[in-house]
Design a protein around this motif. Structure first.
Motif, PDB file in Angstrom:
ATOM      1  N   TRP A  63     -19.345 -46.862 -70.448  1.00  0.00           N
ATOM      2  CA  TRP A  63     -19.454 -48.024 -71.546  1.00  0.00           C
ATOM      3  C   TRP A  63     -18.641 -47.601 -72.762  1.00  0.00           C
ATOM      4  O   TRP A  63     -18.088 -48.465 -73.620  1.00  0.00           O
ATOM      5  CB  TRP A  63     -20.806 -48.193 -72.117  1.00  0.00           C
ATOM      6  N   PHE A  64     -18.181 -46.364 -72.941  1.00  0.00           N
ATOM      7  CA  PHE A  64     -17.240 -45.910 -73.945  1.00  0.00           C
ATOM      8  C   PHE A  64     -15.883 -45.737 -73.624  1.00  0.00           C
ATOM      9  O   PHE A  64     -14.880 -45.500 -74.405  1.00  0.00           O
ATOM     10  CB  PHE A  64     -17.926 -44.537 -74.324  1.00  0.00           C
ATOM     11  N   ASP A  65     -15.416 -46.220 -72.586  1.00  0.00           N
ATOM     12  CA  ASP A  65     -14.219 -46.400 -71.733  1.00  0.00           C
ATOM     13  C   ASP A  65     -13.876 -47.616 -71.814  1.00  0.00           C
ATOM     14  O   ASP A  65     -14.087 -48.578 -70.984  1.00  0.00           O
ATOM     15  CB  ASP A  65     -13.855 -45.557 -70.423  1.00  0.00           C
ATOM     16  N   ASP A  66     -12.658 -48.088 -72.890  1.00  0.00           N
ATOM     17  CA  ASP A  66     -12.541 -49.515 -72.778  1.00  0.00           C
ATOM     18  C   ASP A  66     -11.846 -50.159 -71.504  1.00  0.00           C
ATOM     19  O   ASP A  66     -12.113 -51.182 -71.381  1.00  0.00           O
ATOM     20  CB  ASP A  66     -11.594 -49.624 -74.201  1.00  0.00           C
ATOM     21  N   ARG A 129     -19.753 -59.583 -77.640  1.00  0.00           N
ATOM     22  CA  ARG A 129     -20.158 -58.642 -78.180  1.00  0.00           C
ATOM     23  C   ARG A 129     -20.602 -57.562 -77.699  1.00  0.00           C
ATOM     24  O   ARG A 129     -21.660 -57.708 -76.981  1.00  0.00           O
ATOM     25  CB  ARG A 129     -20.918 -59.006 -79.569  1.00  0.00           C
ATOM     26  N   VAL A 130     -19.942 -56.311 -77.756  1.00  0.00           N
ATOM     27  CA  VAL A 130     -20.600 -54.902 -77.043  1.00  0.00           C
ATOM     28  C   VAL A 130     -21.329 -54.188 -77.859  1.00  0.00           C
ATOM     29  O   VAL A 130     -20.500 -53.830 -79.048  1.00  0.00           O
ATOM     30  CB  VAL A 130     -19.554 -54.521 -76.174  1.00  0.00           C
ATOM     31  N   ARG A 135     -25.823 -50.195 -74.746  1.00  0.00           N
ATOM     32  CA  ARG A 135     -25.484 -50.931 -73.629  1.00  0.00           C
ATOM     33  C   ARG A 135     -25.898 -52.250 -73.365  1.00  0.00           C
ATOM     34  O   ARG A 135     -26.602 -52.816 -72.259  1.00  0.00           O
ATOM     35  CB  ARG A 135     -25.879 -50.038 -72.248  1.00  0.00           C
ATOM     36  N   GLU A 136     -25.732 -53.194 -74.402  1.00  0.00           N
ATOM     37  CA  GLU A 136     -26.083 -54.523 -74.373  1.00  0.00           C
ATOM     38  C   GLU A 136     -24.868 -55.362 -74.657  1.00  0.00           C
ATOM     39  O   GLU A 136     -24.012 -55.033 -75.231  1.00  0.00           O
ATOM     40  CB  GLU A 136     -27.090 -54.810 -75.450  1.00  0.00           C
ATOM     41  N   LEU A 137     -25.007 -56.663 -74.109  1.00  0.00           N
ATOM     42  CA  LEU A 137     -23.716 -57.451 -74.002  1.00  0.00           C
ATOM     43  C   LEU A 137     -24.289 -59.004 -74.616  1.00  0.00           C
ATOM     44  O   LEU A 137     -25.468 -59.167 -74.198  1.00  0.00           O
ATOM     45  CB  LEU A 137     -23.151 -57.764 -72.801  1.00  0.00           C
ATOM     46  N   GLN A 138     -23.455 -59.358 -75.500  1.00  0.00           N
ATOM     47  CA  GLN A 138     -23.734 -60.918 -76.054  1.00  0.00           C
ATOM     48  C   GLN A 138     -22.773 -61.613 -76.036  1.00  0.00           C
ATOM     49  O   GLN A 138     -21.366 -61.041 -76.016  1.00  0.00           O
ATOM     50  CB  GLN A 138     -24.323 -60.503 -77.526  1.00  0.00           C
ATOM     51  N   PHE A 147     -24.222 -65.713 -81.007  1.00  0.00           N
ATOM     52  CA  PHE A 147     -24.180 -65.119 -79.751  1.00  0.00           C
ATOM     53  C   PHE A 147     -25.709 -64.963 -79.024  1.00  0.00           C
ATOM     54  O   PHE A 147     -26.665 -65.173 -79.987  1.00  0.00           O
ATOM     55  CB  PHE A 147     -23.846 -63.718 -80.270  1.00  0.00           C
ATOM     56  N   HIS A 148     -25.712 -64.945 -77.915  1.00  0.00           N
ATOM     57  CA  HIS A 148     -26.886 -64.956 -77.101  1.00  0.00           C
ATOM     58  C   HIS A 148     -26.701 -63.842 -76.022  1.00  0.00           C
ATOM     59  O   HIS A 148     -25.440 -63.679 -75.550  1.00  0.00           O
ATOM     60  CB  HIS A 148     -27.085 -66.141 -76.548  1.00  0.00           C
ATOM     61  N   PRO A 149     -27.507 -63.215 -75.378  1.00  0.00           N
ATOM     62  CA  PRO A 149     -27.545 -62.313 -74.511  1.00  0.00           C
ATOM     63  C   PRO A 149     -26.808 -62.697 -73.244  1.00  0.00           C
ATOM     64  O   PRO A 149     -27.006 -63.776 -72.887  1.00  0.00           O
ATOM     65  CB  PRO A 149     -28.990 -61.891 -74.155  1.00  0.00           C
TER      66      PRO A 149
END
Length: 152
Positions: A63-66, A129-130, A135-138, A147-149
């Motif tokens: 998650w921290f590696d683009d 949106r990260v 560790r959630e994505l919208q 924005f929504h999940p």
């Protein structure tokens, strides 16, 4: 001396008859290799191998590696039906100035050779949106700016 004295000659092959010819050997190998090869091609074309590889390699640290995150998103976007564009025609623009809990990634469709509608102008599709910490994505797919999940 009681009993019979049989002379046996050793058989080549499996011991169940005549040995296999080279032609039979090749045909038996092809009967195994060809269906396996066709299955691999089908799995590759349908994207099953991409999803399986993503599930095995995308972990908490990714998650921290683009770069890894963008490849994960590329698979999610193409397999969740969020776009009809092929994965190779998508461009992910990461906004590096955003905080870790609300980083924005714009998803655009590039229209170049080999991609649909080659007019040369990139088309904005939606934004993801990260939240890397949780560790959630919208996404605002279908509702620009709201924005929504996002489905995993």
């Amino acid at each position: 001396m009681t009993g019979t004295n049989k002379t046996s000659t050793p058989r080549l092959g499996s011991g169940r008859g005549k040995p296999r010819t080279m032609r039979q050997h090749i045909i038996r190998r092809l009967l195994v290799v060809l269906p396996a090869s066709l299955l691999m091609v089908v799995l590759m074309k349908t994207g099953v191998l991409d999803v399986a590889a993503d599930r095995m390699t995308f972990d908490k640290l990714a998650w921290f590696d683009d770069t890894k995150l963008v490849e994960h998103l590329r698979i999610l976007v193409t397999h969740n039906g969020m776009t009809d564009e092929p994965g190779r025609c998508l461009v992910f623009i990461v906004n590096g100035n955003d905080p870790l809990n609300a980083q924005r990634i714009d998803v655009m469709a590039k229209h170049i050779k080999g991609c649909p509608d080659p007019d040369g102008k990139p088309q904005m599709l939606f934004t993801i949106r990260v939240d890397k910490a949780d560790r959630e994505l919208q996404t605002d797919h279908g509702t620009p700016g709201v924005f929504h999940p996002m489905r995993p």
